[in-house]
Enzyme design. Structure first.
Site, PDB file in Angstrom:
ATOM      1  N   LYS A 120     -23.244 -22.259 -23.039  1.00  0.00           N
ATOM      2  CA  LYS A 120     -23.069 -20.813 -23.005  1.00  0.00           C
ATOM      3  C   LYS A 120     -24.275 -20.077 -23.604  1.00  0.00           C
ATOM      4  CE  LYS A 120     -18.223 -20.826 -22.176  1.00  0.00           C
ATOM      5  NZ  LYS A 120     -17.744 -22.196 -22.366  1.00  0.00           N
TER       6      LYS A 120
HETATM    7  C1  PLP Z   1     -16.986 -22.846 -21.365  1.00  0.00           C
HETATM    8  C2  PLP Z   1     -17.110 -24.307 -21.246  1.00  0.00           C
HETATM    9  C3  PLP Z   1     -16.758 -24.984 -20.072  1.00  0.00           C
HETATM   10  C4  PLP Z   1     -16.149 -24.265 -18.884  1.00  0.00           C
HETATM   11  O1  PLP Z   1     -17.081 -23.450 -18.218  1.00  0.00           O
HETATM   12  P1  PLP Z   1     -16.587 -22.341 -17.172  1.00  0.00           P
HETATM   13  O2  PLP Z   1     -17.797 -21.592 -16.816  1.00  0.00           O
HETATM   14  O3  PLP Z   1     -15.581 -21.490 -17.903  1.00  0.00           O
HETATM   15  O4  PLP Z   1     -15.962 -23.058 -16.023  1.00  0.00           O
HETATM   16  C5  PLP Z   1     -16.982 -26.346 -20.008  1.00  0.00           C
HETATM   17  N1  PLP Z   1     -17.486 -27.034 -21.070  1.00  0.00           N
HETATM   18  C6  PLP Z   1     -17.826 -26.414 -22.210  1.00  0.00           C
HETATM   19  C7  PLP Z   1     -18.353 -27.235 -23.332  1.00  0.00           C
HETATM   20  C8  PLP Z   1     -17.659 -25.037 -22.345  1.00  0.00           C
HETATM   21  O5  PLP Z   1     -17.992 -24.434 -23.497  1.00  0.00           O
END
Ligand code: PLP
Length: 478
Positions: free
Chosen positions: A120
């Protein structure tokens, strides 16, 4: 002009890229989508694949930002967002390095070398630059409210905490987050950052945010969850970077396997493909919370209450970004999208079949999916450690498990590594693995943090209690 419209707006009133950055949901409850998807020529694609990451990210963003941001402004932003200070382990402009697993066509693309050790950071660092730029330009301030299942909150706080024009409050669930994730958020409190711990689950947090933002008093709050288009458009770039490092030769098709929750990450892959990147299949990996798997296999979108798993950032009961794909599947038709989503919220289920789309449509148009489980995560983490993958986190393990079930057909399969193992040490222990030394050193301050709880204000699942806190922290600026 690059313009955006809500997936549910029958008049298709368009807004600029800038407005999508500072806004959240559209007023009609829909999500903003680009009116047209940019198409790359072969030559443009060839050039993009040669670029180092910050230049690539600026160029890809430019396709979506249109007149709102010049290429030079974007270059300044991406140079900061993807700098050595923020992604210290990059080498030679490779911010998302790829490694190959022994004896397979499977690669891991590491998206998690940023400040909070989850993918993220990739989008949030750039989003922060864009927000600050537009707020400065307009002489405005922005207060943001969001919910996190663990990784979004700290990534947003780390990116936004030093901005003079932004304040942020994040709700996080008492149930489900790892100790590390909690320490990480608690540690970011201060500098316009407020952490609110909700005595409930992630879904409770998300519902509270929705309820409060629907009220007259708070509807102007900004959003940083993945419904924000600036996040999706920032994520498109790393699909190009992953392809550039993995494809055997220019033009070869590859598959991407994406550990998925709210479907932001995989959706970015779909846009990369629609622009012209040679992706054959986008494969959605879920944990036990398999709402997306059911959608991609049967064309049925059915809400299912989430259980807490050892890959907690994927514990969702519905996937907020799916609406953007549904809009595309329904022929960019806002009326049908609205009907589909209204049916979904009324009866907690809706079927593509009712809109004339065959049940297996998604599998014949470049999507597929698979499910993992706690036992498979553990087994896959062990397998990765002895096959050149190193110590991986449980979410990445879900993707790798799904990738290993795919037929061995010579097509390169790139699994996205969405977090580092250090965030989930109890699960590592179950797999008999230890936190890699470098990660341990880098995050020692969080692993031994004495008083985490002081960084959180606590509330029950109670919208009035939340509003009261927001009134305190988001008072007038002096
Ligand atoms: C947020 C997250 C996901 C999921 O991603 P999306 O974009 O919501 O599908 C998967 N793995 C980790 C470690 C995350 O932080």
């Amino acid at each position: 002009m690059t313009e955006y419209a809500s997936t549910r707006d029958l008049n298709q009133k368009t807004i600029s890229y800038e407005e999508t950055v500072l806004g959240g949901l559209a007023p009609d409850g829909g999500l903003y989508v680009p009116y047209q998807i940019p198409q790359l020529t072969t030559e443009e694609l060839r050039q993009l694949l040669k670029m180092e990451y910050s230049e690539l990210a600026a160029r890809v963003k430019k396709f979506f930002a249109g007149d709102s941001l010049s290429i030079n402004t974007l270059r300044d932003m991406t140079a900061k967002a993807y700098s050595k200070e923020i992604f210290p382990e990059q080498a030679g402009g490779i911010v998302t390095p790829v490694r190959k697993l022994v004896g397979t066509d499977i690669c891991l693309q590491n998206l998690s070398l940023g400040p909070t050790a989850a993918f993220k950071d990739m989008a949030m660092q750039l989003l922060a630059q864009e927000m600050e730029y537009f707020l400065n330009l307009r002489g405005r301030y922005l207060d943001i409210l969001g919910a996190t299942s663990g990784d979004t909150g700290s990534a947003a706080e780390a990116a936004l905490k030093n901005l003079s024009r932004v304040r942020i409050a994040i709700l996080s669930p008492l149930i489900g987050m790892s100790d590390f994730q909690r320490a990480q958020m608690g540690n970011l409190t201060g500098d316009g950052v407020t952490n609110i711990s909700v005595d409930g689950r992630f879904d409770d947090c998300q519902d509270l945010v929705k309820e409060v933002m629907a009220s007259e008093e708070f509807h102007r709050l900004g959003a940083v969850n993945s419904i924000n288009w600036a996040r999706i458009s920032a994520q498109i770039a790393y699909y190009f970077a992953g392809y550039a490092q993995s494809a055997n030769k220019f033009g070869d098709s590859v598959d991407f396997v994406v550990p998925s929750g709210n479907f932001g990450n995989a959706l970015a892959g779909h846009y990369a493909r629609a622009m012209g990147l040679p992706i054959r299949n986008i494969i959605i990996a879920t944990n036990e919370n398999d709402v997306l798997h059911r959608f991609f296999q049967e064309g049925i979108y059915q809400e299912k209450s989430a259980i807490v798993t050892s890959s907690p950032s994927m514990d969702i009961s519905k996937a907020s970004n799916l609406e953007r794909l549904i809009y595309i599947l329904l022929g960019n038709d806002p009326l049908k999208t609205r009907q589909f989503m209204e049916q979904f919220s009324r009866s907690e289920a809706a079927r593509l079949g009712d809109y004339g789309i065959p049940d297996n449509h998604l599998q014949t148009t470049g999507f597929n999916s698979g499910v993992s489980s706690h036992a498979k995560r553990i087994e896959t983490m062990k397998w990765a450690a002895s096959n050149g993958g190193g110590v991986i986190d449980p979410h990445t393990a879900d993707a790798l498990h799904v990738a290993r079930q795919l037929p061995d057909d010579g097509v390169i399969k790139i699994c996205l590594e969405t977090a580092l193992a250090v965030k989930f040490s109890p699960t590592l222990e179950k797999a008999g693995l230890e936190i890699p030394l470098l990660q341990h050193q880098r995050f020692a301050y969080l692993l031994n943090q004495p008083d985490v709880e002081a960084g959180f204000r606590k509330i029950a699942v109670d919208a009035e209690a939340l509003k009261e806190i927001l009134r305190q922290i988001f008072t007038m600026r002096t």
